[in-house]
Enzyme design. Structure first.
Site, PDB file in Angstrom:
ATOM      1  CD  GLN A  77      -2.800  -1.095   2.510  1.00  0.00           C
ATOM      2  OE1 GLN A  77      -2.511  -0.453   3.508  1.00  0.00           O
ATOM      3  NE2 GLN A  77      -3.911  -1.787   2.425  1.00  0.00           N
ATOM      4  CG  PHE A  79       6.580   0.460  -2.129  1.00  0.00           C
ATOM      5  CD1 PHE A  79       6.707   0.692  -0.762  1.00  0.00           C
ATOM      6  CD2 PHE A  79       7.680  -0.028  -2.799  1.00  0.00           C
ATOM      7  CE1 PHE A  79       7.900   0.453  -0.086  1.00  0.00           C
ATOM      8  CE2 PHE A  79       8.882  -0.270  -2.135  1.00  0.00           C
ATOM      9  CZ  PHE A  79       8.989  -0.032  -0.780  1.00  0.00           C
ATOM     10  CD  GLU A  89      11.100  -3.639  -0.887  1.00  0.00           C
ATOM     11  OE1 GLU A  89      10.823  -3.371  -2.081  1.00  0.00           O
ATOM     12  OE2 GLU A  89      10.343  -4.283  -0.145  1.00  0.00           O
ATOM     13  CB  SER A  91      17.024  -7.501  -2.899  1.00  0.00           C
ATOM     14  OG  SER A  91      16.738  -8.607  -3.737  1.00  0.00           O
ATOM     15  NE  ARG A 157      12.197 -13.191  -4.254  1.00  0.00           N
ATOM     16  CZ  ARG A 157      12.455 -11.994  -4.744  1.00  0.00           C
ATOM     17  NH1 ARG A 157      12.625 -10.982  -3.950  1.00  0.00           N
ATOM     18  NH2 ARG A 157      12.565 -11.820  -6.039  1.00  0.00           N
ATOM     19  NE  ARG A 184      -2.209   4.731   1.678  1.00  0.00           N
ATOM     20  CZ  ARG A 184      -2.841   3.770   1.033  1.00  0.00           C
ATOM     21  NH1 ARG A 184      -3.858   3.149   1.590  1.00  0.00           N
ATOM     22  NH2 ARG A 184      -2.483   3.446  -0.204  1.00  0.00           N
TER      23      ARG A 184
END
Ligand code: FAD
Length: 218
Positions: A77, A79, A89, A91, A157, A184
């Site tokens: 949300q 992003f 970010e 990884s 993952r 938000r």
């Protein structure tokens, strides 16, 4: 450092910032070839005028850099807010350390209105916490088994849940954060993202008190 989800894992940390309320004022005053050296009442009025009339560019000059740790289902949300932000970010293609998962202690019921994501906290009639914890423990166990047996982290993952924490460095303008906070902090937003938006607001407000107040009011 803030811990919006109150679990000692989530975090919002101020890394750096550029500017102050004066930065907004002087970005606007350049059009008249004027500079304010300290914030006076007329400058606060100008800030309010700019915010009220949607003159957003002076609010885009100050920058704030944060390091944020949040679960994937909230980052999805977060992003969505794109304009005025830059992000890098962590990884999971390169990192194979034990994933950390968010585990709420309270579970909210479905809201009566479709526009509201959730309602009141459910009574302890069913042990949702234990069920969620068992699912999480299994996911982590499966992930570790894949890694131990040579599966690459970028595929392993896939067995991890959306509650897994991710971490990113984010730089955004004051204007961009104000737009994000407005959307938000709204009660229609998911509770968890409201808590992150509140943490960000609590960090930014003392850095740009007049501008943040003006942007929040308009
Ligand atoms: C309560 C809530 C529920 C939501 N539900 C959903 C959902 O169910 N599904 C979903 O996909 N998203 C959902 N969203 C996300 C929402 O649609 C926006 O993507 C998100 O709020 C980011 O908005 P933003 O204005 O900060 O966007 P940014 O992309 O950061 O854009 C900032 C501003 O720039 C302008 N802008 C950006 N791109 C363009 C463009 N291409 N053309 C013209 N102007 C542009 C707009 O004025 C925009 O407001 C939800 C958001 C909220 C707050």
């Amino acid at each position: 450092m803030k811990d919006p989800l109150n679990d000692t894992i989530s975090s919002v940390d101020l890394l750096d910032h550029m500017g102050s309320d004066l930065t907004v004022v002087n970005a606007a005053r350049v059009s008249m070839d004027k500079v304010s050296l300290e914030l006076v009442e007329g400058d606060t009025k100008l800030i309010n005028y700019l915010a009220k009339h949607g003159h957003w560019t002076p609010f885009s000059q100050p920058q704030i850099q944060l390091r944020i740790k949040m679960p994937i289902f909230i980052a999805r949300q977060w992003f969505k807010h794109q304009v005025g932000f830059t992000r890098n970010e962590m990884s999971r293609r390169y990192v194979s350390s034990e994933p950390e998962l968010y585990m709420p202690t309270e579970w909210r019921g479905k809201a009566e209105s479709v526009k509201q994501g959730s309602g009141d906290v459910l009574p302890d009639s069913y042990d949702f916490y234990d069920i969620a914890r068992d699912a999480s423990v299994k996911a982590i166990k499966d992930y570790n088994l894949f890694i131990r047996n040579g599966v690459c982290p970028e595929q392993a993952r896939m067995v991890l849940p959306q509650s897994m924490y991710t971490e990113f460095v984010e730089t955004g303008s004051l204007a961009a954060y104000a737009r994000l906070a407005k959307l938000r902090l709204d009660p229609h937003s998911q509770k968890e993202i409201q808590w992150y938006a509140q943490a960000v607001s609590d960090i930014i407000e003392p850095l740009f008190p007049k501008a943040w107040e003006a942007l929040s009011n308009h």
